[in-house]
Design an enzyme around this catalytic site. Structure first.
Site, PDB file in Angstrom:
ATOM      1  N   HIS A  35      -1.517   1.037  -9.569  1.00 30.92           N
ATOM      2  CA  HIS A  35      -2.297   0.048  -8.633  1.00 30.92           C
ATOM      3  C   HIS A  35      -2.932  -0.987  -9.772  1.00 30.92           C
ATOM      4  O   HIS A  35      -4.176  -1.244  -9.521  1.00 30.92           O
ATOM      5  CB  HIS A  35      -3.391   0.782  -7.819  1.00 30.92           C
ATOM      6  CG  HIS A  35      -3.799  -0.042  -6.699  1.00 30.92           C
ATOM      7  ND1 HIS A  35      -4.285   0.513  -5.430  1.00 30.92           N
ATOM      8  CD2 HIS A  35      -3.820  -1.500  -6.600  1.00 30.92           C
ATOM      9  CE1 HIS A  35      -4.353  -0.380  -4.517  1.00 30.92           C
ATOM     10  NE2 HIS A  35      -4.032  -1.687  -5.305  1.00 30.92           N
ATOM     11  N   ARG A  60       0.757  -1.211   0.061  1.00 32.39           N
ATOM     12  CA  ARG A  60      -0.024  -0.040  -0.015  1.00 32.39           C
ATOM     13  C   ARG A  60       0.749   1.199   0.035  1.00 32.39           C
ATOM     14  O   ARG A  60       2.125   1.060   0.572  1.00 32.39           O
ATOM     15  CB  ARG A  60      -0.840  -0.064   1.282  1.00 32.39           C
ATOM     16  CG  ARG A  60      -2.062  -1.147   1.217  1.00 32.39           C
ATOM     17  CD  ARG A  60      -3.165  -0.265   0.220  1.00 32.39           C
ATOM     18  NE  ARG A  60      -4.432  -1.312   0.287  1.00 32.39           N
ATOM     19  CZ  ARG A  60      -4.664  -2.454  -0.474  1.00 32.39           C
ATOM     20  NH1 ARG A  60      -3.777  -2.609  -1.573  1.00 32.39           N
ATOM     21  NH2 ARG A  60      -5.562  -3.135  -0.653  1.00 32.39           N
TER      22      ARG A  60
HETATM   23  P1  NDP Z   1      -1.913 -11.862   4.089  1.00 30.94           P
HETATM   24  O1  NDP Z   1      -2.693 -11.380   5.166  1.00 30.94           O
HETATM   25  O2  NDP Z   1      -2.177 -13.191   3.460  1.00 30.94           O
HETATM   26  O3  NDP Z   1      -0.367 -11.830   4.534  1.00 30.94           O
HETATM   27  C1  NDP Z   1       0.106 -10.646   5.190  1.00 30.94           C
HETATM   28  C2  NDP Z   1       1.677 -11.154   5.554  1.00 30.94           C
HETATM   29  O4  NDP Z   1       2.171  -9.758   6.011  1.00 30.94           O
HETATM   30  C3  NDP Z   1       1.730 -12.265   6.603  1.00 30.94           C
HETATM   31  O5  NDP Z   1       2.808 -12.974   6.225  1.00 30.94           O
HETATM   32  C4  NDP Z   1       2.045 -11.582   7.882  1.00 30.94           C
HETATM   33  O6  NDP Z   1       2.816 -12.104   8.725  1.00 30.94           O
HETATM   34  C5  NDP Z   1       2.787 -10.051   7.375  1.00 30.94           C
HETATM   35  N1  NDP Z   1       2.767  -9.037   8.293  1.00 30.94           N
HETATM   36  C6  NDP Z   1       1.765  -8.603   8.754  1.00 30.94           C
HETATM   37  N2  NDP Z   1       2.282  -7.583   9.727  1.00 30.94           N
HETATM   38  C7  NDP Z   1       3.303  -7.763   9.717  1.00 30.94           C
HETATM   39  C8  NDP Z   1       4.186  -7.072  10.433  1.00 30.94           C
HETATM   40  N3  NDP Z   1       3.991  -6.127  11.410  1.00 30.94           N
HETATM   41  N4  NDP Z   1       5.736  -7.315  10.525  1.00 30.94           N
HETATM   42  C9  NDP Z   1       6.128  -8.338   9.692  1.00 30.94           C
HETATM   43  N5  NDP Z   1       5.098  -9.215   8.839  1.00 30.94           N
HETATM   44  C10 NDP Z   1       3.905  -8.571   8.819  1.00 30.94           C
HETATM   45  O7  NDP Z   1      -1.968 -10.763   2.834  1.00 30.94           O
HETATM   46  P2  NDP Z   1      -1.916 -10.885   1.266  1.00 30.94           P
HETATM   47  O8  NDP Z   1      -0.714 -11.526   1.079  1.00 30.94           O
HETATM   48  O9  NDP Z   1      -3.174 -11.768   0.683  1.00 30.94           O
HETATM   49  O10 NDP Z   1      -1.902  -9.484   0.881  1.00 30.94           O
HETATM   50  C11 NDP Z   1      -0.927  -8.616   1.531  1.00 30.94           C
HETATM   51  C12 NDP Z   1      -1.178  -7.139   0.813  1.00 30.94           C
HETATM   52  O11 NDP Z   1      -1.004  -7.073  -0.691  1.00 30.94           O
HETATM   53  C13 NDP Z   1      -2.444  -6.792   1.031  1.00 30.94           C
HETATM   54  O12 NDP Z   1      -2.977  -6.494   2.302  1.00 30.94           O
HETATM   55  C14 NDP Z   1      -2.685  -5.406   0.088  1.00 30.94           C
HETATM   56  O13 NDP Z   1      -2.095  -4.308   0.635  1.00 30.94           O
HETATM   57  C15 NDP Z   1      -1.621  -5.771  -0.906  1.00 30.94           C
HETATM   58  N6  NDP Z   1      -2.361  -5.897  -2.131  1.00 30.94           N
HETATM   59  C16 NDP Z   1      -1.905  -5.246  -3.335  1.00 30.94           C
HETATM   60  C17 NDP Z   1      -2.420  -5.169  -4.539  1.00 30.94           C
HETATM   61  C18 NDP Z   1      -1.673  -4.725  -5.676  1.00 30.94           C
HETATM   62  O14 NDP Z   1      -2.644  -4.805  -6.933  1.00 30.94           O
HETATM   63  N7  NDP Z   1      -0.669  -3.675  -5.327  1.00 30.94           N
HETATM   64  C19 NDP Z   1      -3.292  -6.301  -4.876  1.00 30.94           C
HETATM   65  C20 NDP Z   1      -3.462  -7.155  -3.732  1.00 30.94           C
HETATM   66  C21 NDP Z   1      -2.898  -7.083  -2.662  1.00 30.94           C
HETATM   67  P3  NDP Z   1       2.253 -13.494   9.564  1.00 30.94           P
HETATM   68  O15 NDP Z   1       2.140 -14.497   8.431  1.00 30.94           O
HETATM   69  O16 NDP Z   1       3.156 -13.605  10.500  1.00 30.94           O
HETATM   70  O17 NDP Z   1       1.002 -12.879  10.212  1.00 30.94           O
HETATM   71  C1  OXD Z   2      -6.184  -5.364  -3.284  1.00 31.67           C
HETATM   72  C2  OXD Z   2      -5.989  -4.533  -4.160  1.00 31.67           C
HETATM   73  O1  OXD Z   2      -5.947  -5.128  -2.093  1.00 31.67           O
HETATM   74  O2  OXD Z   2      -6.234  -4.665  -5.334  1.00 31.67           O
HETATM   75  O3  OXD Z   2      -6.714  -6.619  -3.565  1.00 31.67           O
HETATM   76  O4  OXD Z   2      -4.914  -3.672  -3.920  1.00 31.67           O
END
Ligand code: NDP
Ligand code: OXD
Length: 308
Positions: free
Chosen positions: A271, A223
């Site tokens: 995005h 983000r």
């Molecule tokens: P998940 O919830 O599956 O994974 C999040 C990961 O981040 C987990 O491994 C988690 O650790 C880790 N995490 C969270 N907080 C911390 C922290 N404080 N320190 C270290 N690691 C942390 O999310 P997704 O993989 O599905 O998606 C990730 C992000 O990708 C979304 O939230 C969104 O912001 C972004 N996104 C962007 C898109 C785009 O088009 N640019 C499209 C889709 C998503 P743990 O496993 O230990 O809980």
């Molecule tokens: C999502 C994105 O969170 O598109 O899926 O950013």
């Protein structure tokens, strides 16, 4: 079972037929044409509708149309209503493709070759073997772990960082703030795939940039608010960071006069790293609607306290 659909990004003409096919026993209503707000069970939304969700007193779940949920403003949602994020195979595939493209582009110096072409300059610069290029993925959830595996399969030397310890074949995993410096010290191309939470806001900052090897490249697909923009600009000027590919921004659309548009070391995409598609996501959504109505735990339910 009644589902409210609202999105400023997703096309209802694509989503509604797929949802109706997957959930024949349900009624899908497109905001603002909601017949009886009290009968709405589930809100399927990218952001809350302009008049909020308080008008739906019997809501049993909020389902995000995104993998991320920060745009829902979790604190503003009706208390006690479970929230789930979108997990969709085509969304995951899109993110794997985008991150592989962005990594390969830096690995093969394609950004530099494009700049040289613009000046008709023939610069013979060959890449090191992929196995010697260290790529670090921040966030090892649904998307980060898939991206890490894709990069391993492509031949890169991959490491990852998450909140809790992880085991992923051929990926050196680090966990928590205590191991951030060790993770960063080895990372030449850094991919941010974290969710935006109170803990991760501003994590791509001066302090982290100084932990990376000089000239490291950044790919931010998490983000926009993960990045401290002025810290990136200063680090690029100082040569601490070599280049950055940014798909997400604190303000979207990125304002026309923003310096990122014309910065020679920054690549901007609007995005579009990936998105959910109705055909692929509808079965997951339908399953969560059924779970919500049956009072069962949702798939990929968000921990509201944690923020993801
Ligand atoms: P998940 O919830 O599956 O994974 C999040 C990961 O981040 C987990 O491994 C988690 O650790 C880790 N995490 C969270 N907080 C911390 C922290 N404080 N320190 C270290 N690691 C942390 O999310 P997704 O993989 O599905 O998606 C990730 C992000 O990708 C979304 O939230 C969104 O912001 C972004 N996104 C962007 C898109 C785009 O088009 N640019 C499209 C889709 C998503 P743990 O496993 O230990 O809980
Ligand atoms: C999502 C994105 O969170 O598109 O899926 O950013």
């Amino acid at each position: 079972m009644r589902v409210l659909f609202y999105s400023t990004l997703d096309d209802p003409a694509e989503w509604l037929p797929e949802l109706r096919r997957e959930l024949p026993e349900g009624t899908i209503e497109l905001w603002p044409q909601i017949e009886d707000p009290a009968s709405v069970d589930v809100a399927l939304i990218w952001t809350p509708p302009p008049d909020g969700l308080a008008r739906y007193p019997n809501l049993r779940a909020v389902l995000s149309l995104g993998a991320g949920v920060n745009q829902l403003d979790l604190a503003s949602l009706p208390k006690g209503v479970p929230v789930a994020r979108l997990v969709d195979p085509s969304l995951t595939e899109g993110m794997r493709d985008y991150c592989l493209w962005a990594t390969m582009r830096y690995h093969r110096y394609l950004d530099e070759h494009a700049a040289n072409q613009a000046q008709r300059k023939w610069v013979y610069k060959m890449s090191p073997p992929k196995g010697s290029v260290r790529v670090g993925v921040m966030g090892l959830g649904e998307l980060g772990s898939a991206v890490a595996r894709t990069l391993v399969a492509a031949g890169f030397d991959v490491r990852g960082w998450a909140r809790s310890p992880k085991t992923i074949e051929d990926v050196r995993c680090f966990a928590g703030e205590a191991e951030l410096a060790a993770f960063a010290a080895e990372t030449q191309i850094l991919i941010c795939l974290l969710p935006l939470t109170a803990e991760t806001r501003g994590i791509l900052n001066r302090r982290l940039f100084k932990m990376l090897p000089r000239g490291a490249r950044i790919i931010n697909v998490g983000r926009g608010a993960h990045l401290v923009e002025e810290d990136l600009l200063a680090a690029l000027d100082a040569g601490e960071i070599g280049a950055a590919t940014l798909d997400v921004f604190a303000r979207e659309p990125l304002p026309e006069d923003h310096i990122f548009w014309s910065h020679p070391k920054i690549t901007v995409t609007p995005h579009v790293a990936t998105w959910g598609t109705a055909a692929s996501a509808a079965p997951h959504v339908a399953e969560n609607v059924r779970r919500a109505v049956a009072g069962r735990r949702l798939l990929n339910q968000v921990d509201i306290e944690r923020g993801y």
